[in-house]
Design a protein around this motif. Structure first.
Motif, PDB file in Angstrom:
ATOM      1  N   ARG A  69       0.857  -1.182   0.000  1.00 46.55           N
ATOM      2  CA  ARG A  69       0.000   0.000   0.000  1.00 46.55           C
ATOM      3  C   ARG A  69       0.890   1.228   0.000  1.00 46.55           C
ATOM      4  NH1 ARG A  69      -4.661   0.086   2.748  1.00 46.55           N
ATOM      5  NH2 ARG A  69      -4.753   2.233   2.002  1.00 46.55           N
TER       6      ARG A  69
ATOM      7  N   SER B 183       0.752   5.515  -0.118  1.00 45.05           N
ATOM      8  CA  SER B 183      -0.103   6.695   0.041  1.00 45.05           C
ATOM      9  C   SER B 183       0.749   7.961   0.006  1.00 45.05           C
ATOM     10  CB  SER B 183      -0.888   6.604   1.356  1.00 45.05           C
ATOM     11  OG  SER B 183      -1.691   7.736   1.534  1.00 45.05           O
TER      12      SER B 183
ATOM     13  N   ARG C 116      -2.404   5.907 -13.262  1.00 43.55           N
ATOM     14  CA  ARG C 116      -2.779   4.532 -12.903  1.00 43.55           C
ATOM     15  C   ARG C 116      -1.700   3.540 -13.330  1.00 43.55           C
ATOM     16  NH1 ARG C 116      -7.640   6.407 -15.046  1.00 43.55           N
ATOM     17  NH2 ARG C 116      -7.512   5.025 -16.868  1.00 43.55           N
TER      18      ARG C 116
ATOM     19  N   ALA D 199      -3.874  -1.877  -8.344  1.00 43.85           N
ATOM     20  CA  ALA D 199      -4.810  -0.758  -8.431  1.00 43.85           C
ATOM     21  C   ALA D 199      -4.055   0.530  -8.118  1.00 43.85           C
ATOM     22  CB  ALA D 199      -5.965  -0.933  -7.453  1.00 43.85           C
TER      23      ALA D 199
ATOM     24  N   ASP E 252      -4.744   5.145  -8.232  1.00 50.06           N
ATOM     25  CA  ASP E 252      -5.409   6.372  -8.648  1.00 50.06           C
ATOM     26  C   ASP E 252      -4.554   7.540  -8.171  1.00 50.06           C
ATOM     27  OD1 ASP E 252      -5.944   6.655  -5.911  1.00 50.06           O
ATOM     28  OD2 ASP E 252      -8.036   6.024  -6.086  1.00 50.06           O
TER      29      ASP E 252
ATOM     30  N   ARG F 277     -11.770  -6.249  -4.775  1.00 49.29           N
ATOM     31  CA  ARG F 277     -12.148  -5.072  -5.541  1.00 49.29           C
ATOM     32  C   ARG F 277     -11.065  -4.004  -5.396  1.00 49.29           C
ATOM     33  NH1 ARG F 277     -16.749  -6.718  -2.796  1.00 49.29           N
ATOM     34  NH2 ARG F 277     -16.443  -5.132  -1.173  1.00 49.29           N
ATOM     35  N   GLU F 278     -10.973  -3.128  -6.411  1.00 46.47           N
ATOM     36  CA  GLU F 278      -9.954  -2.080  -6.368  1.00 46.47           C
ATOM     37  C   GLU F 278     -10.094  -1.222  -5.123  1.00 46.47           C
ATOM     38  OE1 GLU F 278      -9.395   0.359  -9.743  1.00 46.47           O
ATOM     39  OE2 GLU F 278      -8.752  -1.286 -11.048  1.00 46.47           O
ATOM     40  N   ALA F 279     -11.327  -0.920  -4.732  1.00 43.80           N
ATOM     41  CA  ALA F 279     -11.539  -0.091  -3.545  1.00 43.80           C
ATOM     42  C   ALA F 279     -10.981  -0.760  -2.295  1.00 43.80           C
ATOM     43  CB  ALA F 279     -13.030   0.202  -3.371  1.00 43.80           C
ATOM     44  N   GLU F 280     -11.037  -2.088  -2.244  1.00 42.32           N
ATOM     45  CA  GLU F 280     -10.478  -2.805  -1.102  1.00 42.32           C
ATOM     46  C   GLU F 280      -8.951  -2.771  -1.138  1.00 42.32           C
ATOM     47  OE1 GLU F 280     -13.709  -6.262  -0.056  1.00 42.32           O
ATOM     48  OE2 GLU F 280     -12.488  -6.539  -1.859  1.00 42.32           O
TER      49      GLU F 280
ATOM     50  N   LEU G 267      -7.104  -0.480  -2.377  1.00 32.43           N
ATOM     51  CA  LEU G 267      -6.647   0.875  -2.087  1.00 32.43           C
ATOM     52  C   LEU G 267      -7.036   1.343  -0.694  1.00 32.43           C
ATOM     53  CD1 LEU G 267      -7.513   2.493  -5.530  1.00 32.43           C
ATOM     54  CD2 LEU G 267      -5.218   2.110  -4.618  1.00 32.43           C
ATOM     55  N   GLY G 268      -8.054   0.732  -0.094  1.00 30.78           N
ATOM     56  CA  GLY G 268      -8.583   1.280   1.142  1.00 30.78           C
ATOM     57  C   GLY G 268      -8.435   0.448   2.396  1.00 30.78           C
TER      58      GLY G 268
END
Length: 284
Positions: free
Chosen positions: A21, A23, A41, A155, A157, A191-194, A196-197
């Motif tokens: 991860r 950030s 991306r 993933a 963004d 999922r991409e949201a998972e 990234l988050g």
């Protein structure tokens, strides 16, 4: 876990993996780049997979990933050393409508270079770019180079970059003949949201809650590449006074941009005079 790599092992199945991860490091790497969304991306995914591979190196060194071709993306470079100090950049032109790798790079190649910390001869590996996505490109590369199946989910963004890596160890089928297929089916629900988050431990619990997962201590990722004036001065001296004077006459100053570390160096005429008259000159 932010800006780190979390390695793990599915103990009963002999399947290893990692979650990365990024950030704050990712934000620092993007600072003042102004890349199109598709490039952001693409570079984010490449940064995630380079960090994963660098974290798994058995010998200390610096890993450089380079994708180059004849499409709208001419060059993508990501560099990560054994301390997980990360940097990278992309050269592209025109509109980038998708992340389809053959469209972006054309007839491209992937070059992996490992510079060893002990000064041994660098190791280089050229392979064709095969796969529709960056994840598929590196799955193909890892399957060839390590002779074991591997899967990647990537993933990225403008806010973060992330990846999930799985690799089947040689003894996996002996432990559970269906284990690898079962884990892949579970991982494919991510999922991409998972990516990234979710923190790494929560992500692994969500995906593999019925498995025994050993999670190793996380390793921090950095982006710390200060300006190196001595290196740039040496480069200018190597070009020779005549060539540098020609640049001065045309542009009024000498400007050098280090794409990989994202630093700009400027030299006025007086600084160039001092540079060539006194090899030890340090005006900055």
């Amino acid at each position: 876990m932010i800006d780190g790599v979390q390695r793990f092992l599915l103990e009963d199945l002999d399947i290893r993996g990692a979650v990365v991860r990024l950030s704050d490091v990712w934000q620092a790497l993007l600072h003042n780049r102004n890349y199109p969304d598709a490039v952001v991306r693409l570079l984010g995914q490449a940064s995630a997979v380079t960090t994963i591979i660098a974290a798994n190196l058995k010998q200390a060194g610096r890993l450089t990933l380079q994708l180059q071709g004849h499409g709208p993306v001419r060059l993508l470079v990501v560099d990560c050393n054994s301390d997980l100090n990360l940097r990278g950049h992309v050269q592209s032109e025109g509109d980038l409508p998708s992340l389809d790798v053959p469209t972006l790079f054309g007839d491209g190649q992937l070059l992996m270079t490992l510079d060893f910390a002990d000064g041994a001869q660098p190791f280089q590996s050229y392979v064709p770019i095969e796969g529709a996505t960056l994840a598929e490109v590196f799955e193909h590369y890892l399957a060839q180079s390590e002779q074991t199946p591997a899967r990647l989910w990537l993933a990225a963004d403008g806010l973060g970059a992330a990846g999930l890596f799985l690799q089947k160890l040689p003894t996996a089928d002996e432990r559970d003949p269906d284990g690898w297929n079962r884990i892949l089916r579970l991982a494919e629900t991510v999922r991409e949201a998972e990516l990234l988050g979710l923190p790494a431990e929560r992500l692994l619990t969500r995906l593999f809650h019925q498995e025994t997962v050993r999670i190793y201590p996380s390793r921090a990722v950095h982006h710390d590449w200060p300006m190196d004036w001595d290196k740039i001065r040496a480069t200018l001296r190597s070009l020779g006074r005549a060539e540098i004077d020609a640049i001065l006459r045309e542009q009024g100053e000498v400007v050098v941009h280090d794409d990989l570390s994202n630093h700009t160096y400027r030299f006025a005429a007086a600084e160039i005079d001092a540079l060539f008259s006194d090899p030890t000159s340090r005006l900055h």
